[in-house]
Scaffold this active site. Structure first.
Site, PDB file in Angstrom:
ATOM      1  N   SER A  80       0.855  -1.181   0.000  1.00 57.50           N
ATOM      2  CA  SER A  80       0.000   0.000   0.000  1.00 57.50           C
ATOM      3  C   SER A  80       0.888   1.227   0.000  1.00 57.50           C
ATOM      4  O   SER A  80       1.873   1.294   0.742  1.00 57.50           O
ATOM      5  CB  SER A  80      -0.911   0.014   1.234  1.00 57.50           C
ATOM      6  OG  SER A  80      -1.791   1.124   1.184  1.00 57.50           O
ATOM      7  N   GLU A  81       0.557   2.206  -0.856  1.00 54.30           N
ATOM      8  CA  GLU A  81       1.485   3.318  -1.052  1.00 54.30           C
ATOM      9  C   GLU A  81       1.640   4.224   0.159  1.00 54.30           C
ATOM     10  O   GLU A  81       2.511   5.096   0.197  1.00 54.30           O
ATOM     11  CB  GLU A  81       1.104   4.151  -2.289  1.00 54.30           C
ATOM     12  CG  GLU A  81      -0.241   4.804  -2.239  1.00 54.30           C
ATOM     13  CD  GLU A  81      -1.272   4.036  -3.046  1.00 54.30           C
ATOM     14  OE1 GLU A  81      -2.147   4.678  -3.646  1.00 54.30           O
ATOM     15  OE2 GLU A  81      -1.206   2.798  -3.068  1.00 54.30           O
ATOM     16  N   ASN A  82       0.792   4.059   1.180  1.00 56.54           N
ATOM     17  CA  ASN A  82       1.007   4.848   2.395  1.00 56.54           C
ATOM     18  C   ASN A  82       2.105   4.250   3.276  1.00 56.54           C
ATOM     19  O   ASN A  82       2.447   4.827   4.314  1.00 56.54           O
ATOM     20  CB  ASN A  82      -0.292   5.002   3.187  1.00 56.54           C
ATOM     21  CG  ASN A  82      -0.867   3.683   3.654  1.00 56.54           C
ATOM     22  OD1 ASN A  82      -0.932   2.728   2.891  1.00 56.54           O
ATOM     23  ND2 ASN A  82      -1.294   3.612   4.903  1.00 56.54           N
ATOM     24  N   SER A 104       8.075   3.977  -0.291  1.00 56.53           N
ATOM     25  CA  SER A 104       6.947   3.322  -0.961  1.00 56.53           C
ATOM     26  C   SER A 104       6.893   3.675  -2.439  1.00 56.53           C
ATOM     27  O   SER A 104       6.752   2.813  -3.307  1.00 56.53           O
ATOM     28  CB  SER A 104       5.639   3.721  -0.277  1.00 56.53           C
ATOM     29  OG  SER A 104       4.540   3.104  -0.911  1.00 56.53           O
TER      30      SER A 104
END
Length: 217
Positions: free
Chosen positions: A45-47, A87
């Site tokens: 997840s990009e967070n 990320s």
């Protein structure tokens, strides 16, 4: 016809052993619940998490564990957490094998619009911009038509684009389609859905083989 969970189940069949997979907001987040138990997959997840698990059981949510859509998630054993720069280095460095996104519109040439409806407030394009520009394998999870019954699989997108010519495959409540040089190619139809229904719901150019198998979900 499939519901949102049915779409996620069908897309889960596209996930292969050893894949690193990014799940977008909406239907794509459900895919993690349906991946086969006999394969090893890392959800990113990009967070800032690698090793994301399925949604937590009600009552066992951890408010500190969220995905990019701010939904509570679980972390699998060995999961790692990192900053946004790391990320997006993974994403821009093409280390993600498969990206699964939602969409408002997809064009017959693979263009995708999934971030803005004119006149509505949005915070920005977000990570989708990087994901569609960097990923080599993009699958879209979406409804075939909007609430008014108009097709979302178009000759040309009418909404602001997120990416150009990047979508490889689409799974909707009606069908599985591949994006080719000649437009959409119908691969599978959803249970109980006829080829004629799919044709009527698809504005963009659609190629239909002599035999179209029914999805197995």
């Amino acid at each position: 016809m499939l519901d949102k969970n049915g779409i996620a189940k069908r897309i889960a069949q596209e996930v292969e052993d050893g894949y690193y997979v990014n799940l977008g907001i909406g239907i794509p987040t459900l895919v993690a619940n349906y991946v086969r138990d006999d394969i090893s997959v890392e959800f990113q997840s990009e967070n800032g998490i690698l090793g994301m698990g399925p949604f937590p059981v009600e009552g066992e949510e951890d408010a500190d564990l969220i995905n990019a859509g701010k939904q509570t998630i679980t972390a699998l054993p060995g999961a790692s957490f990192f900053d946004s720069a790391t990320s997006f280095a993974m994403i821009r460095g093409k280390h993600v094998d498969l990206t699964i996104l939602g969409a408002m519109e997809v064009a017959e040439n693979g263009d995708i619009a999934n971030w803005k409806i004119p006149g509505k407030m949005v915070k920005g394009m977000g990570g989708a911009m990087d994901l569609v520009a960097s990923a080599e394998n993009i699958i879209v999870a979406m409804m075939h038509t909007n609430r008014a019954g108009d097709s979302k699989l178009l000759k040309r997108c009418s909404l602001p684009l997120t990416g150009v010519g990047c979508v490889k495959k689409i799974v909707t409540n009606l069908a599985v389609l591949e994006v080719t040089e000649n437009g959409f190619l119908l691969l599978e139809r959803a249970p109980g859905v006829s080829v004629d229904e799919i044709k009527k719901a698809t504005e963009g150019q659609l190629t239909v083989p002599d035999q179209v198998k029914e999805m197995e979900v």
